[in-house]
Design a protein around this motif. Structure first.
Motif, short mmCIF file in Angstrom:
data_model
loop_
_atom_site.label_atom_id
_atom_site.label_comp_id
_atom_site.label_asym_id
_atom_site.label_seq_id
_atom_site.Cartn_x
_atom_site.Cartn_y
_atom_site.Cartn_z
N THR A 153 -3.44 5.23 2.64
CA THR A 153 -4.78 4.69 3.12
C THR A 153 -4.26 4.16 4.74
OG1 THR A 153 -3.81 1.97 3.26
CG2 THR A 153 -4.11 2.70 1.16
N ALA A 154 -6.06 4.20 5.03
CA ALA A 154 -5.91 3.39 6.09
C ALA A 154 -7.71 2.50 6.66
CB ALA A 154 -6.33 4.98 7.48
N PHE A 155 -7.83 2.03 7.51
CA PHE A 155 -8.55 1.58 7.62
C PHE A 155 -8.22 -0.15 6.32
CE2 PHE A 155 -10.28 5.10 8.41
CZ PHE A 155 -9.97 5.42 10.17
N ASP A 156 -7.18 -0.62 6.85
CA ASP A 156 -6.91 -1.73 5.89
C ASP A 156 -7.59 -1.37 4.13
OD1 ASP A 156 -6.48 -3.36 7.95
OD2 ASP A 156 -8.25 -3.27 8.56
N GLY A 157 -7.24 -0.35 3.93
CA GLY A 157 -7.36 0.26 2.17
C GLY A 157 -8.61 0.32 1.95
N LYS B 72 0.55 -1.46 -0.11
CA LYS B 72 -0.04 -0.30 -0.15
C LYS B 72 0.61 1.27 -0.59
CE LYS B 72 -2.09 -1.31 3.71
NZ LYS B 72 -2.52 -2.16 4.71
N ARG C 126 -6.29 10.06 8.79
CA ARG C 126 -7.28 8.69 8.99
C ARG C 126 -8.26 9.55 9.64
NH1 ARG C 126 -3.04 6.49 11.97
NH2 ARG C 126 -1.72 4.72 11.15
N1 ASP Z 1 -1.99 -0.11 6.66
C1 ASP Z 1 -3.25 0.48 7.50
C2 ASP Z 1 -4.67 0.74 5.98
O1 ASP Z 1 -3.98 0.80 5.39
C3 ASP Z 1 -3.31 1.99 7.41
C4 ASP Z 1 -3.02 1.76 8.87
O2 ASP Z 1 -4.43 2.37 9.71
O3 ASP Z 1 -2.16 2.77 9.31
O4 ASP Z 1 -5.55 0.28 5.69
#
Ligand code: ASP
Ligand code: TMP
Length: 237
Positions: free
Chosen positions: A34-38, A12, A217
């Motif tokens: 990305t956040a919240f698992d993409g 990601k 986020r």
């Molecule tokens: N690794 C998480 C994602 O892409 C990102 C996060 O909340 O740091 O969704």
């Protein structure tokens, strides 16, 4: 000098390339966020360059303090030569102050001081939402041996002490962070992945302003400014 070859993997926030040396890879940091698992996607201008430089700066500091890392050499603004590893499929999370998912889970307001440092493990799997697991799950699934897990925990606490102390000098409070470890071909465990505003909660020590990916986020303003501020405090540019 290792020669860049085919792309092996695109994650990601980073791409990984093979080199003509089977023991080495090149990591290339992207501006994608990305956040919240993409599920939430965006870009943060210059993030790739900032995270590359911040990670390498902190990895060098940690290796001087006896933590083995995958870092070999910074090649350019967003590319770094690293040792090739097999990633242990765990996110190793260290928490000094309650925030984020711990605050939600335990009903503790963000910023609450806790009685001791908390270590958590999550299984790296976006489709499952990186579920939290304990040492019994890790042993049962064979993700790491008991001895490896002991080493990982010892490194995680040592890294926390070193980083917290170092960041304090530049008025940054290390609230929590995520680490990943990898195995070299001979099985040696080394710190891998990144240590950056994407993977840490950095709060200004005085104002407690968030200087990390929580700004993305949580749809806050001046995300780029926060990343640049971290680079400036750590590297002076
Ligand atoms: N690794 C998480 C994602 O892409 C990102 C996060 O909340 O740091 O969704
Ligand atoms: P959390 O409070 O959302 O569980 O996050 C704990 C720390 O781990 C925080 O510093 C952000 C970092 N983190 C990652 O690096 N990657 C992730 O996928 C998540 C969820 C958190």
């Amino acid at each position: 000098m290792a020669v860049k070859m085919e792309q092996m993997y695109e994650g990601k926030a980073k791409k990984v390339f093979a080199t003509d040396d089977p023991g080495l890879c090149i990591v290339s940091y992207k501006d994608d966020a990305t956040a919240f698992d993409g599920k939430k996607k965006g870009t943060i201008a210059d993030k790739g360059e900032i995270n590359n430089r911040v990670t390498n700066h902190l990895m060098k500091l940690l290796s001087e303090q006896g933590i083995p890392t995958h870092f070999v050499e910074e090649l350019s603004a967003r590319e770094t030569l690293v040792k090739r590893v097999t990633i242990v499929p765990l996110e190793v999370i260290v928490r000094n102050i309650a925030a984020g998912s711990l605050s939600k889970r335990l009903g503790l307001p963000e910023g609450t001081k806790m009685g001791a440092t908390v270590l958590e493990f999550c299984y790296k799997d976006d489709a499952l939402g990186d579920p939290m697991v304990n040492e019994y799950h890790i042993a049962a699934m064979g993700w790491a041996s008991a001895e490896e897990l002991e080493t990982i925990a010892a490194y995680a606490f040592k890294i926390n002490e070193a980083l917290s102390l170092y960041l304090k000098e530049v008025n940054i409070e290390l609230i929590d962070f995520k680490l990943e470890f990898g195995r070299l071909s001979d099985g040696t465990l080394v710190l891998a992945d990144e240590i950056s505003p994407d993977t840490c909660r950095f709060w200004d020590s005085k104002t407690r302003e968030k200087l990390d990916k929580d700004r993305f986020r949580r749809d806050m303003d001046d995300i780029e400014g926060a990343y640049r501020e971290i680079l400036k405090r750590l590297i002076g540019q």
